[in-house]
Scaffold this active site. Sequence first.
Site, PDB file in Angstrom:
ATOM      1  N   LYS A 108       0.911  -1.261  -0.145  1.00 33.23           N
ATOM      2  CA  LYS A 108      -0.162  -0.001   0.127  1.00 33.23           C
ATOM      3  C   LYS A 108       0.896   1.236  -0.023  1.00 33.23           C
ATOM      4  CE  LYS A 108      -1.775   1.381   4.144  1.00 33.23           C
ATOM      5  NZ  LYS A 108      -1.496   2.920   4.412  1.00 33.23           N
ATOM      6  N   ASN A 109       1.882   1.232   0.865  1.00 33.17           N
ATOM      7  CA  ASN A 109       2.551   2.585   1.067  1.00 33.17           C
ATOM      8  C   ASN A 109       3.693   2.764  -0.179  1.00 33.17           C
ATOM      9  OD1 ASN A 109       1.358   2.807   3.240  1.00 33.17           O
ATOM     10  ND2 ASN A 109       2.971   2.392   4.530  1.00 33.17           N
ATOM     11  N   CYS A 131      -4.120  12.551  13.339  1.00 31.61           N
ATOM     12  CA  CYS A 131      -4.979  11.564  13.206  1.00 31.61           C
ATOM     13  C   CYS A 131      -4.680  10.772  14.439  1.00 31.61           C
ATOM     14  CB  CYS A 131      -4.109  10.743  12.199  1.00 31.61           C
ATOM     15  SG  CYS A 131      -2.469  10.088  12.252  1.00 31.61           S
ATOM     16  N   ARG A 174       1.316  14.761  13.532  1.00 36.06           N
ATOM     17  CA  ARG A 174       1.750  14.473  12.183  1.00 36.06           C
ATOM     18  C   ARG A 174       1.831  15.473  11.369  1.00 36.06           C
ATOM     19  NH1 ARG A 174      -0.489   8.535  10.028  1.00 36.06           N
ATOM     20  NH2 ARG A 174       1.530   8.624   8.978  1.00 36.06           N
ATOM     21  N   PRO A 175       2.643  16.572  11.408  1.00 33.54           N
ATOM     22  CA  PRO A 175       2.403  17.609  10.524  1.00 33.54           C
ATOM     23  C   PRO A 175       3.118  17.584   9.390  1.00 33.54           C
ATOM     24  CG  PRO A 175       4.276  17.949  12.261  1.00 33.54           C
ATOM     25  CD  PRO A 175       3.616  16.657  12.421  1.00 33.54           C
ATOM     26  N   VAL A 176       2.909  18.427   8.283  1.00 30.44           N
ATOM     27  CA  VAL A 176       3.450  18.460   7.072  1.00 30.44           C
ATOM     28  C   VAL A 176       4.462  19.612   6.710  1.00 30.44           C
ATOM     29  CG1 VAL A 176       1.811  17.011   5.757  1.00 30.44           C
ATOM     30  CG2 VAL A 176       1.606  19.631   5.806  1.00 30.44           C
ATOM     31  N   ASP A 177       5.057  20.111   7.809  1.00 25.63           N
ATOM     32  CA  ASP A 177       5.635  21.264   7.451  1.00 25.63           C
ATOM     33  C   ASP A 177       7.171  21.140   6.887  1.00 25.63           C
ATOM     34  OD1 ASP A 177       6.432  19.332  10.000  1.00 25.63           O
ATOM     35  OD2 ASP A 177       7.718  21.173  10.755  1.00 25.63           O
ATOM     36  N   ASP A 210       5.398   0.429  11.804  1.00 26.02           N
ATOM     37  CA  ASP A 210       4.222   0.150  11.543  1.00 26.02           C
ATOM     38  C   ASP A 210       4.038  -1.578  11.742  1.00 26.02           C
ATOM     39  OD1 ASP A 210       3.369   2.370  10.482  1.00 26.02           O
ATOM     40  OD2 ASP A 210       3.662   1.810   8.202  1.00 26.02           O
ATOM     41  N   ILE A 238       9.033   7.146  16.439  1.00 25.03           N
ATOM     42  CA  ILE A 238       8.766   7.675  15.403  1.00 25.03           C
ATOM     43  C   ILE A 238       7.269   8.723  15.653  1.00 25.03           C
ATOM     44  CG2 ILE A 238       7.980   7.768  12.652  1.00 25.03           C
ATOM     45  CD1 ILE A 238      10.973   6.570  13.239  1.00 25.03           C
ATOM     46  N   ARG A 291      -8.353  -0.709   5.220  1.00 29.29           N
ATOM     47  CA  ARG A 291      -7.327   0.224   4.392  1.00 29.29           C
ATOM     48  C   ARG A 291      -6.067  -0.270   4.253  1.00 29.29           C
ATOM     49  NH1 ARG A 291      -5.843   4.584   8.184  1.00 29.29           N
ATOM     50  NH2 ARG A 291      -4.696   5.092   6.316  1.00 29.29           N
TER      51      ARG A 291
HETATM   52  C1  UD1 Z   1       4.723   6.860   6.290  1.00 26.24           C
HETATM   53  C2  UD1 Z   1       3.919   5.675   6.141  1.00 26.24           C
HETATM   54  C3  UD1 Z   1       3.358   5.241   7.533  1.00 26.24           C
HETATM   55  C4  UD1 Z   1       4.654   5.057   8.425  1.00 26.24           C
HETATM   56  C5  UD1 Z   1       5.339   6.263   8.497  1.00 26.24           C
HETATM   57  C6  UD1 Z   1       6.953   5.893   9.045  1.00 26.24           C
HETATM   58  C7  UD1 Z   1       2.765   5.924   3.989  1.00 26.24           C
HETATM   59  C8  UD1 Z   1       1.420   6.384   3.451  1.00 26.24           C
HETATM   60  N1  UD1 Z   1       2.678   6.043   5.424  1.00 26.24           N
HETATM   61  O1  UD1 Z   1       4.033   7.849   6.916  1.00 26.24           O
HETATM   62  O2  UD1 Z   1       2.652   4.126   7.445  1.00 26.24           O
HETATM   63  O3  UD1 Z   1       4.135   4.767   9.851  1.00 26.24           O
HETATM   64  O4  UD1 Z   1       5.915   6.433   7.241  1.00 26.24           O
HETATM   65  O5  UD1 Z   1       7.488   4.865   8.918  1.00 26.24           O
HETATM   66  O6  UD1 Z   1       3.871   5.538   3.434  1.00 26.24           O
HETATM   67  N2  UD1 Z   1       6.881  14.610  10.429  1.00 26.24           N
HETATM   68  C9  UD1 Z   1       7.037  16.342  10.827  1.00 26.24           C
HETATM   69  N3  UD1 Z   1       6.790  16.822   9.725  1.00 26.24           N
HETATM   70  C10 UD1 Z   1       6.543  16.658   8.341  1.00 26.24           C
HETATM   71  C11 UD1 Z   1       6.461  15.128   8.125  1.00 26.24           C
HETATM   72  C12 UD1 Z   1       6.679  14.413   9.195  1.00 26.24           C
HETATM   73  O7  UD1 Z   1       7.271  16.419  11.888  1.00 26.24           O
HETATM   74  O8  UD1 Z   1       6.580  17.417   7.525  1.00 26.24           O
HETATM   75  C13 UD1 Z   1       7.288  13.850  11.686  1.00 26.24           C
HETATM   76  C14 UD1 Z   1       5.911  12.903  11.832  1.00 26.24           C
HETATM   77  O9  UD1 Z   1       5.065  13.480  12.621  1.00 26.24           O
HETATM   78  C15 UD1 Z   1       6.628  11.462  12.359  1.00 26.24           C
HETATM   79  C16 UD1 Z   1       7.998  11.550  11.594  1.00 26.24           C
HETATM   80  O10 UD1 Z   1       8.194  12.932  11.014  1.00 26.24           O
HETATM   81  O11 UD1 Z   1       6.964  11.914  13.929  1.00 26.24           O
HETATM   82  C17 UD1 Z   1       7.653  10.269  10.333  1.00 26.24           C
HETATM   83  O12 UD1 Z   1       6.797  10.875   9.638  1.00 26.24           O
HETATM   84  P1  UD1 Z   1       6.883  10.479   7.954  1.00 26.24           P
HETATM   85  O13 UD1 Z   1       7.981   9.664   7.645  1.00 26.24           O
HETATM   86  O14 UD1 Z   1       6.649  11.552   7.552  1.00 26.24           O
HETATM   87  O15 UD1 Z   1       5.482   9.503   7.830  1.00 26.24           O
HETATM   88  P2  UD1 Z   1       4.399   9.390   6.691  1.00 26.24           P
HETATM   89  O16 UD1 Z   1       5.225   9.560   5.547  1.00 26.24           O
HETATM   90  O17 UD1 Z   1       3.260  10.175   7.209  1.00 26.24           O
END
Ligand code: UD1
Length: 434
Positions: free
Chosen positions: A22-23, A130, A135-138, A320, A342, A412
């Site tokens: 899926k990922n 969630c 889980r920000p996207v900054d 995961d 994580i 999912r």
């Molecule tokens: C992806 C996987 C998810 C897995 C995760 C970690 C998909 C669809 N999902 O999620 O199943 O659990 O990797 O292996 O592939 N973070 C920030 N700012 C950001 C982005 C991330 O602070 O802009 C933090 C997150 O809150 C978290 C850490 O970085 O604590 C890792 O997140 P990330 O690797 O980005 O996870 P996803 O891509 O959302």
Amino acid sequence: MDSIRILGGKPLHGEIVIGGAKNAALPLMAAALLTDRPLTLTNMPELADIGTMANLLRQHGVRIDRSDFGAGSNIAEAGPTGRTMTLTADKITSITAPYDLVRRMRASVLVLGPLVARMGEAKVSLPGGCAIGTRPVDLHLKALEALGAKIEVQSGYIHATAPGGLKGANIVFPKVTVGGTENLLMAATLAKGDTVLENAAREPEISNLAECLNAMGADIGGIGTGTLRIKGVSSLRAARVPVIADRIETGTYAIAAAITRGKVKLTGTRYDLLDSVFAAMRQAGVIVEPGDNSVTVSAETGELVGVDVMTEPYPGFPTDMQAQWMALMATASGASMITETIFENRFMHVPELTRFGAEVNVHGSSAIVRGRKKLSGAPVMATDLRASVSLILAGLAAEGETLVNRVYHLDRGYERLEEKLGACGAHVERITGG
Ligand code: UD1
């Protein structure tokens, strides 16, 4: 809402075919936005999240054709799942990813990089928090800014513009982010000049995406390492790319074999995708035998011992798999410490696991699990995707009946779970509605 009823305590024996990841599939689908030529993905899983991404992409104007040759149909090109999907984004009709679709699945944010790279503009609803943390996207946004995009967040939407196109840059991620690396990898393929992504995520799904982009005509080096070098190109072409095996589904069924003290052959998958988990399983006393595109897992001798794990970015132990590992440790002798590095709120399965009689104490980001000889079946409530499956695993090991409520999360990420487990002798049935 559906629930799953399990009559546990039965060792699993048989073979399980692992689906496409899926990922990996989600970012690969988003990559179709980068070109007007068709992208065909083979070994596609059939999951609710894939349907959500397909709906989102259709809404952007992408045409999607699916073919199903049937699992194990031996059409080598369709992969073990027998399913292919062709995505054609010849016309992008909307640059907006609306709230209603993004809120269902955080991975929707993966359309941001490709849209701004190809169209010079994208509007994507901010994915909310969630169940497993904020889980920000900054980091996605900062990195896109470094490529020259102007980013504004307004009324719950990320509005990214780059009218003159994106420009290559050196980006050092302050934290490893899987989604951030994927978004930037896609955006940088169409940027002018060279981009270097440092401290990039190294997950196999990232390599799958990078290899797909190269098959489409991108120029990406350093695949599989923490430094990705991208030479921008002006356009991409058609390609046909296999989705890699789902390492989390692989690990989950490996634990199903171990927790029931059975023996299961997992096919359509690879040992090397999940080294860290298999190493911990071996340490616990599980026999893990790599084969040709398969792995056989057995724990028929019974006794397992507690093993400590700490979640880390790949190649470390995957977050995961943390909940599933906890379920296994609840049946091992001795104590084990599980540390989550994580996500900050990923122990929601703990109170539910204790309902089976598991002894788990949480201290900050660590949990101490003291295993028991026998778990006992219980009614429990599923929270997030991997937490849900940890309850199924505990239910498979427990004596008596378990009812896992609110299982929509499972759909999912796990395709035909009841059927796959049932074929190995588990008593698992879905109760629809209620
Ligand atoms: C992806 C996987 C998810 C897995 C995760 C970690 C998909 C669809 N999902 O999620 O199943 O659990 O990797 O292996 O592939 N973070 C920030 N700012 C950001 C982005 C991330 O602070 O802009 C933090 C997150 O809150 C978290 C850490 O970085 O604590 C890792 O997140 P990330 O690797 O980005 O996870 P996803 O891509 O959302």
